[in-house]
Scaffold this motif. Structure first.
Motif, mmCIF file in Angstrom:
data_model
loop_
_atom_site.group_PDB
_atom_site.id
_atom_site.type_symbol
_atom_site.label_atom_id
_atom_site.label_comp_id
_atom_site.label_asym_id
_atom_site.label_seq_id
_atom_site.Cartn_x
_atom_site.Cartn_y
_atom_site.Cartn_z
ATOM 1 N N ASP A 58 0.846 -1.199 0.000
ATOM 2 C CA ASP A 58 0.000 0.000 0.000
ATOM 3 C C ASP A 58 0.882 1.251 0.000
ATOM 4 O O ASP A 58 1.697 1.454 0.911
ATOM 5 N N ASN A 59 0.711 2.085 -1.051
ATOM 6 C CA ASN A 59 1.508 3.316 -1.189
ATOM 7 C C ASN A 59 0.600 4.546 -1.224
ATOM 8 O O ASN A 59 0.976 5.609 -1.693
ATOM 9 N N THR A 60 -0.656 4.366 -0.734
ATOM 10 C CA THR A 60 -1.626 5.457 -0.829
ATOM 11 C C THR A 60 -1.250 6.659 0.023
ATOM 12 O O THR A 60 -1.734 7.773 -0.211
ATOM 13 N N ALA A 61 -0.420 6.449 1.033
ATOM 14 C CA ALA A 61 0.011 7.587 1.857
ATOM 15 C C ALA A 61 0.863 8.548 1.055
ATOM 16 O O ALA A 61 0.913 9.762 1.333
ATOM 17 N N THR A 62 1.536 8.025 0.034
ATOM 18 C CA THR A 62 2.381 8.862 -0.812
ATOM 19 C C THR A 62 1.631 9.343 -2.047
ATOM 20 O O THR A 62 1.664 10.523 -2.404
ATOM 21 N N GLY A 89 -4.390 6.114 -4.177
ATOM 22 C CA GLY A 89 -4.749 4.897 -4.931
ATOM 23 C C GLY A 89 -3.574 4.077 -5.388
ATOM 24 O O GLY A 89 -3.752 3.147 -6.178
ATOM 25 N N SER A 90 -2.369 4.342 -4.912
ATOM 26 C CA SER A 90 -1.166 3.677 -5.427
ATOM 27 C C SER A 90 -0.801 2.448 -4.612
ATOM 28 O O SER A 90 -0.838 2.462 -3.377
ATOM 29 N N TRP A 91 -0.439 1.387 -5.343
ATOM 30 C CA TRP A 91 0.110 0.173 -4.746
ATOM 31 C C TRP A 91 1.374 -0.194 -5.533
ATOM 32 O O TRP A 91 1.374 -0.209 -6.759
ATOM 33 N N LEU A 92 2.461 -0.462 -4.799
ATOM 34 C CA LEU A 92 3.717 -0.881 -5.424
ATOM 35 C C LEU A 92 3.766 -2.407 -5.490
ATOM 36 O O LEU A 92 3.379 -3.088 -4.533
ATOM 37 N N GLY A 143 6.681 -2.775 -10.309
ATOM 38 C CA GLY A 143 5.774 -1.895 -11.021
ATOM 39 C C GLY A 143 4.829 -1.223 -10.055
ATOM 40 O O GLY A 143 4.940 -1.363 -8.829
ATOM 41 N N GLU A 144 3.873 -0.494 -10.591
ATOM 42 C CA GLU A 144 2.898 0.216 -9.780
ATOM 43 C C GLU A 144 1.528 0.099 -10.428
ATOM 44 O O GLU A 144 1.387 0.164 -11.651
ATOM 45 N N VAL A 145 0.510 -0.098 -9.582
ATOM 46 C CA VAL A 145 -0.868 -0.075 -10.041
ATOM 47 C C VAL A 145 -1.609 0.974 -9.219
ATOM 48 O O VAL A 145 -1.390 1.102 -8.006
ATOM 49 N N ARG A 146 -2.448 1.780 -9.886
ATOM 50 C CA ARG A 146 -3.202 2.832 -9.205
ATOM 51 C C ARG A 146 -4.695 2.654 -9.460
ATOM 52 O O ARG A 146 -5.102 2.203 -10.538
ATOM 53 N N PHE A 147 -5.468 3.080 -8.449
ATOM 54 C CA PHE A 147 -6.918 2.972 -8.522
ATOM 55 C C PHE A 147 -7.540 4.363 -8.476
ATOM 56 O O PHE A 147 -7.072 5.259 -7.746
ATOM 57 N N GLY A 148 -8.577 4.537 -9.281
ATOM 58 C CA GLY A 148 -9.261 5.818 -9.343
ATOM 59 C C GLY A 148 -10.382 5.922 -8.330
ATOM 60 O O GLY A 148 -10.602 5.020 -7.522
ATOM 61 N N PRO A 149 -11.141 7.022 -8.389
ATOM 62 C CA PRO A 149 -12.253 7.235 -7.448
ATOM 63 C C PRO A 149 -13.324 6.158 -7.528
ATOM 64 O O PRO A 149 -14.084 5.961 -6.580
#
Length: 393
Positions: free
Chosen positions: A185-189, A192-195, A209-215
Motif C-alpha cells: 500500500d503506497n496510498t500515503a504517498t 490509490g497507489s500500490w507498489l 511496477g505500480e498499479v493505481r486505482f481511481g475514485p
C-alpha cells in the motif's frame, strides 16, 4: 435315363457349393463389415442339369454398435473406407476396426493395411497423426489479477502488504517457474497507489511496477498493467501483469470496507503436452484433444463410392478390390452420396442368421432329393441290366 444320373450329380454339386456359401456367411456373422453372399441356381441348356450362377453380395446396411474404442468408425449410409498395402494395392472395406501404429499411422487392425485420408486436393494420402502427438511448449505472456486490495485498518502497524504466491508460468522450452507478487500500500504517498514487487522461486526480484486505482476503485488508465522482462535458458520473455480494465469491476479493485481477496490466474502458456482424447466427427475428421484441453483437427477419412458394388472382388475378411475398368469416386463423409461417420462404433455383419438357417434346410432337402434321383436311377439301370440278360446262365 443316363442323363438323370448327371442331372442328379449336378444337383449334388450345386447344393454342396451353396452350403459352402451359407457356411461362410454363418461363420462371418460376427465379422465387422462383412456382407453376406447369396448364390442362385440356373438351368443348363438341353436339360443337362443345374449350376450355381454368379454370387451376389447383400449390400444392405449392417447394424451399428458402439464399441467404446475411439478409433473404431462406421459408415451410416453409402461409402467404403480406403486401404492400401505396402505394394500400393488399394482395397475397400466397410469394416472400420482401426488403430494407430507406433509410427502414428492409422491402420486396419485385421489386415495391417494403412487407412487413407483425403489431402487438400481431394486425393489420397496416409492417415497419420505423427505431427499431432504432442503440442510444443508455449511461453506465458500474460497473468491476470482479480479480487480486492484492502486498505490498512485502524491500529495496523507496519506496511500494508498483500501477497499472491504460486503464480506458475512457462518458458519457451516448457519449463515451469513459480512467481510471487507482493503488493504494498503506497496510498500515503500517492492516492490509490500500490507498489508491486515480483520474485522468482529462488527469492530474486525479477520485476517491479505500480498499479493505481481511481475514485471508482478500479485501475486507472496507464497504471492498470506493467511488463516483466524475464530471461530463461538465454531466451528473453515478456510477461504482462494485468490488473484489470479501467471502469470494470471484473479485475482488481480497491473497494473500501471489503476484505482482501487478491489472486492471479495465468492466461496462457503450457509445457509440452500430449493427447488425452481422440474422436471422429460425422465428416470423418479426427478431433484431437490434449491434456490442457486444447483441441486440434486432424486428417479426414477418405471414402470411396462405386455405382454397383457387385462389381467389386471379395478378398479375405471384409476387403474388396476394384477391377481396373471399374469407376471409383472419392469423397468425404456427409457430402454428395456419401453417408456419415459414427465414431467409437463398428458396423456389424449384415448376415441374417434366421434366413441362413432356413436356406440351409432348403439346401439339405435339395441335396437329399438329388441323391434320391441318383439312387433311383441306379436301381432302374440295375433292373434294366438284369432284364436284358445280365442274369442269364
Amino acid at each position: 435315363m443316363l442323363q438323370a444320373l448327371f442331372n442328379g450329380l449336378s444337383g449334388l454339386f450345386g447344393f454342396s457349393k451353396d452350403l459352402d456359401n451359407i457356411g461362410n456367411n454363418i461363420s462371418n456373422m460376427n465379422t465387422p463389415g462383412y456382407r453376406g453372399q447369396s448364390a442362385f441356381f440356373e438351368n443348363l441348356a438341353d436339360g443337362d442339369g443345374t449350376q450355381l450362377s454368379q454370387e451376389f453380395t447383400d449390400l444392405s446396411q449392417g447394424s451399428i454398435q458402439q464399441t467404446g474404442t475411439s478409433t473404431d468408425v462406421a459408415i451410416s449410409g453409402k461409402g467404403l473406407f480406403v486401404l492400401h498395402d505396402t505394394q500400393g494395392n488399394v482395397f475397400y472395406t466397410r469394416e472400420g476396426h482401426f488403430q494407430f501404429d507406433a509410427d502414428g499411422y492409422l491402420v486396419d487392425d485385421t489386415s495391417g493395411y494403412r487407412v487413407a485420408a483425403l489431402n487438400s486436393s481431394g486425393g489420397l494420402t496416409d492417415f497419420t497423426i505423427a505431427n499431432l502427438t504432442t503440442l510444443a511448449a508455449q511461453p506465458t505472456t500474460k497473468v491476470n489479477f482479480s479480487g480486492n486490495l484492502a486498505k490498512a485498518t485502524a491500529g495496523q502497524t507496519g506496511p500494508n502488504t498483500q501477497q499472491v504466491p504460486g503464480i506458475q508460468i512457462f518458458d519457451a522450452a516448457g519449463g515451469m517457474h513459480t512467481l510471487t507478487a507482493t503488493l504494498t500500500d503506497n496510498t500515503a504517498t500517492t492516492a490509490g497507489s500500490w507498489l508491486v514487487s515480483v520474485k522468482d522461486d529462488t527469492g530474486n526480484v525479477v520485476g517491479t511496477g505500480e498499479v493505481r486505482f481511481g475514485p471508482d476503485y478500479t485501475p486507472q488508465a496507464g497504471f492498470s498493467s506493467f511488463d516483466l522482462s524475464l530471461k530463461y535458458n538465454g531466451t528473453a520473455q515478456k510477461v504482462t501483469l494485468n490488473f484489470g480494465t479501467p471502469g470494470a469491476y471484473s479485475g482488481t479493485t480497491q473497494m473500501p470496507g471489503a476484505t482482501a481477496s487478491i489472486g492471479a490466474k495465468v492466461a496462457d502458456g503450457h509445457g509440452v503436452v500430449g493427447i488425452s482424447q481422440l474422436s471422429f466427427d460425422t465428416t470423418g475428421s479426427l478431433q484431437v484433444t490434449y491434456s490442457d484441453n486444447e483441441r486440434k483437427q486432424g486428417p479426414q477419412l477418405a471414402l470411396a463410392y462405386v455405382p454397383d458394388e457387385q462389381d467389386l472382388q471379395l478378398h479375405q475378411g471384409a476387403l474388396y478390390s476394384a477391377p481396373q475398368q471399374l469407376s471409383v469416386s472419392l469423397g468425404k463423409a456427409g457430402s454428395s452420396y456419401f453417408g456419415n461417420i459414427t465414431g467409437g462404433s463398428l458396423e456389424l455383419s449384415n448376415v441374417d442368421l434366421t434366413r441362413e438357417l432356413t436356406e440351409m434346410i432348403i439346401v439339405q432337402r435339395g441335396y437329399q432329393a438329388s441323391s434320391r434321383v441318383l439312387s433311383i436311377t441306379d436301381s432302374m439301370l440295375q433292373q434294366l441290366y438284369s432284364s436284358t440278360g445280365g442274369g442269364g446262365g
